[in-house]
Design an enzyme around this catalytic site. Structure first.
Site, PDB file in Angstrom:
ATOM      1  N   LEU A 117      -7.036  57.941   9.355  1.00  0.00           N
ATOM      2  CA  LEU A 117      -7.688  58.615   8.237  1.00  0.00           C
ATOM      3  C   LEU A 117      -8.556  59.760   8.777  1.00  0.00           C
ATOM      4  O   LEU A 117      -9.272  59.593   9.763  1.00  0.00           O
ATOM      5  CB  LEU A 117      -8.580  57.612   7.489  1.00  0.00           C
ATOM      6  CG  LEU A 117      -9.216  58.179   6.217  1.00  0.00           C
ATOM      7  CD1 LEU A 117      -8.165  58.339   5.121  1.00  0.00           C
ATOM      8  CD2 LEU A 117     -10.338  57.279   5.723  1.00  0.00           C
TER       9      LEU A 117
ATOM     10  N   LYS B  13      -5.975  57.660   1.703  1.00  0.00           N
ATOM     11  CA  LYS B  13      -7.009  56.621   1.586  1.00  0.00           C
ATOM     12  C   LYS B  13      -6.653  55.681   0.432  1.00  0.00           C
ATOM     13  O   LYS B  13      -7.213  55.770  -0.662  1.00  0.00           O
ATOM     14  CB  LYS B  13      -8.387  57.278   1.377  1.00  0.00           C
ATOM     15  CG  LYS B  13      -9.554  56.337   1.676  1.00  0.00           C
ATOM     16  CD  LYS B  13     -10.847  57.120   1.793  1.00  0.00           C
ATOM     17  CE  LYS B  13     -12.075  56.251   1.786  1.00  0.00           C
ATOM     18  NZ  LYS B  13     -12.230  55.392   2.963  1.00  0.00           N
TER      19      LYS B  13
ATOM     20  N   GLU C 146      -7.879  54.060  15.503  1.00  0.00           N
ATOM     21  CA  GLU C 146      -9.175  54.181  14.829  1.00  0.00           C
ATOM     22  C   GLU C 146      -9.737  52.772  14.678  1.00  0.00           C
ATOM     23  O   GLU C 146      -9.228  51.827  15.296  1.00  0.00           O
ATOM     24  CB  GLU C 146      -9.048  54.901  13.484  1.00  0.00           C
ATOM     25  CG  GLU C 146      -8.147  54.199  12.487  1.00  0.00           C
ATOM     26  CD  GLU C 146      -8.036  54.946  11.150  1.00  0.00           C
ATOM     27  OE1 GLU C 146      -8.981  55.624  10.747  1.00  0.00           O
ATOM     28  OE2 GLU C 146      -6.974  54.812  10.516  1.00  0.00           O
TER      29      GLU C 146
ATOM     30  N   TYR D 278      -9.022  55.509  -3.061  1.00  0.00           N
ATOM     31  CA  TYR D 278     -10.458  55.331  -3.257  1.00  0.00           C
ATOM     32  C   TYR D 278     -11.243  56.308  -2.407  1.00  0.00           C
ATOM     33  O   TYR D 278     -10.698  56.935  -1.495  1.00  0.00           O
ATOM     34  CB  TYR D 278     -10.883  53.884  -2.965  1.00  0.00           C
ATOM     35  CG  TYR D 278     -10.938  53.504  -1.511  1.00  0.00           C
ATOM     36  CD1 TYR D 278      -9.776  53.274  -0.776  1.00  0.00           C
ATOM     37  CD2 TYR D 278     -12.153  53.375  -0.848  1.00  0.00           C
ATOM     38  CE1 TYR D 278      -9.825  52.917   0.568  1.00  0.00           C
ATOM     39  CE2 TYR D 278     -12.214  53.015   0.497  1.00  0.00           C
ATOM     40  CZ  TYR D 278     -11.043  52.793   1.194  1.00  0.00           C
ATOM     41  OH  TYR D 278     -11.107  52.453   2.521  1.00  0.00           O
TER      42      TYR D 278
HETATM   43  N1  PLP Z   1     -10.932  55.063   9.034  1.00  0.00           N
HETATM   44  C1  PLP Z   1     -10.788  54.060   8.149  1.00  0.00           C
HETATM   45  C2  PLP Z   1      -9.626  53.128   8.307  1.00  0.00           C
HETATM   46  C3  PLP Z   1     -11.692  53.896   7.091  1.00  0.00           C
HETATM   47  O1  PLP Z   1     -11.530  52.901   6.206  1.00  0.00           O
HETATM   48  C4  PLP Z   1     -12.790  54.784   6.985  1.00  0.00           C
HETATM   49  C5  PLP Z   1     -13.749  54.653   5.902  1.00  0.00           C
HETATM   50  O2  PLP Z   1     -13.573  53.928   4.956  1.00  0.00           O
HETATM   51  C6  PLP Z   1     -12.924  55.797   7.940  1.00  0.00           C
HETATM   52  C7  PLP Z   1     -11.969  55.917   8.948  1.00  0.00           C
HETATM   53  C8  PLP Z   1     -14.078  56.759   7.895  1.00  0.00           C
HETATM   54  O3  PLP Z   1     -13.942  57.680   6.853  1.00  0.00           O
HETATM   55  P1  PLP Z   1     -15.230  58.392   6.227  1.00  0.00           P
HETATM   56  O4  PLP Z   1     -16.008  58.949   7.380  1.00  0.00           O
HETATM   57  O5  PLP Z   1     -14.671  59.449   5.371  1.00  0.00           O
HETATM   58  O6  PLP Z   1     -15.999  57.348   5.496  1.00  0.00           O
END
Ligand code: PLP
Length: 286
Positions: free
Chosen positions: A206, A148, A181, A33
């Site tokens: 991520l 993701k 994270e 996603y």
């Molecule tokens: N880490 C995780 C586990 C996430 O689910 C998300 C966003 O959904 C992020 C980091 C941040 O990613 P982004 O800045 O691309 O939204």
């Protein structure tokens, strides 16, 4: 207003939008996603999210079911049909429908689901002015958090635990007590020297698109960024802390477990970073 969703080439009211019970996204979380923020009817970080989407699909050997141009038309059309000014667009692509079997099917075609919704940016700003609380939770996710995927059950369980304790996000920590994270965002602290610390992408996290932009912005503002692991203990005595995600932007953290960060209010540096991030996202939205 009835909201409109997009499912495999068709726009339809959300109440009628559905996928098969044999969809592999449903059966195996065999799906990826992306989420875009919408500013003034325009998509923020369009390319960053598209590039990551293509990478996630490639890692799982799911073919990209539509061209970039077609996808952009659908994303924009959904914003238009749902009359979104400020909000978000959610896109999910699964491997498709096939009789349940662990092996990847040979002839399935990816399922594409896209939804959009308005977000109250004023309420979000108020939340950021107060800052959020996080709890620390052991990271028990799988080893490919760089992809993701919709396999987010550990994240949901951790965030539910946070909610039970009056917090709204978690800092995951690994076996060595180092923060990886957050539950649905990337995690950062600012140490007493005024340096931003965040886990490097070599860890099982991520690669946030907001993280990428945040690091650029910090550099432009002359704030040092060090991509290294920080411990839960370091987080508890940090000068400031925050998380980033496409829909949260830059969200100040004012409490980690029972430890208040700074004076319990968002600090100066994170407040500057949030303002700069929003300004840049607004300017570059397409
Ligand atoms: N880490 C995780 C586990 C996430 O689910 C998300 C966003 O959904 C992020 C980091 C941040 O990613 P982004 O800045 O691309 O939204």
């Amino acid at each position: 207003m009835s909201r409109i969703a997009y499912v495999d080439g068709v726009y339809l009211p959300r109440s009628q939008a559905a996928v098969s019970i044999e969809d592999r996204g449903f059966q195996f979380a065999d799906a990826v996603y992306e989420v875009w923020s919408v500013f003034g009817g325009r998509l923020a970080d369009l390319d960053g999210h598209l590039v990551r989407l293509q990478r996630s699909l490639r890692e799982l050997a799911i073919p990209m079911p539509m061209t970039r141009a077609s996808l952009l038309i659908v994303l924009k059309e959904l914003i238009r049909r749902n009359k979104i000014y400020n909000g978000m667009v959610y896109l999910q692509i699964s491997r498709g429908v096939a009789a349940r079997d662990h092996f990847f099917p040979e002839n399935s075609f990816p399922t594409v689901v896209i939804t959009a919704k308005s977000v109250d940016f004023v309420a979000a700003a108020k939340k950021a002015e107060a800052g959020i609380k996080v709890i620390t939770v052991e990271d028990n996710r799988w080893g490919r958090c760089d992809i993701k995927t919709v396999g987010l059950l550990p994240n949901c369980m951790a965030k539910e635990k946070a909610k039970e304790q009056g917090a709204s996000e978690v800092f995951f920590f690994d076996r060595d007590g180092m923060v990886t994270e957050a539950g649905s965002s990337n995690a950062y602290i600012i140490n007493q020297k005024g340096e931003i610390l965040t886990r490097s992408l070599e860890a099982n996290i991520l690669a946030g698109i907001t993280r990428f932009n945040l690091i650029d912005i910090a550099k432009e503002l002359g704030i040092p960024v060090i991509e290294r692991a920080f411990s839960v203990d370091e987080a508890k005595v940090a000068r400031e802390a925050f998380v980033t995600a496409a829909t949260a932007f830059v969200m100040p953290v004012v409490q980690v477990d029972n430890c208040v960060i700074g004076n319990g209010k968002p600090g100066d540096i994170v407040t500057r970073l949030r303002a700069a991030y929003i300004e840049k996202a607004l300017k570059s939205a397409i």
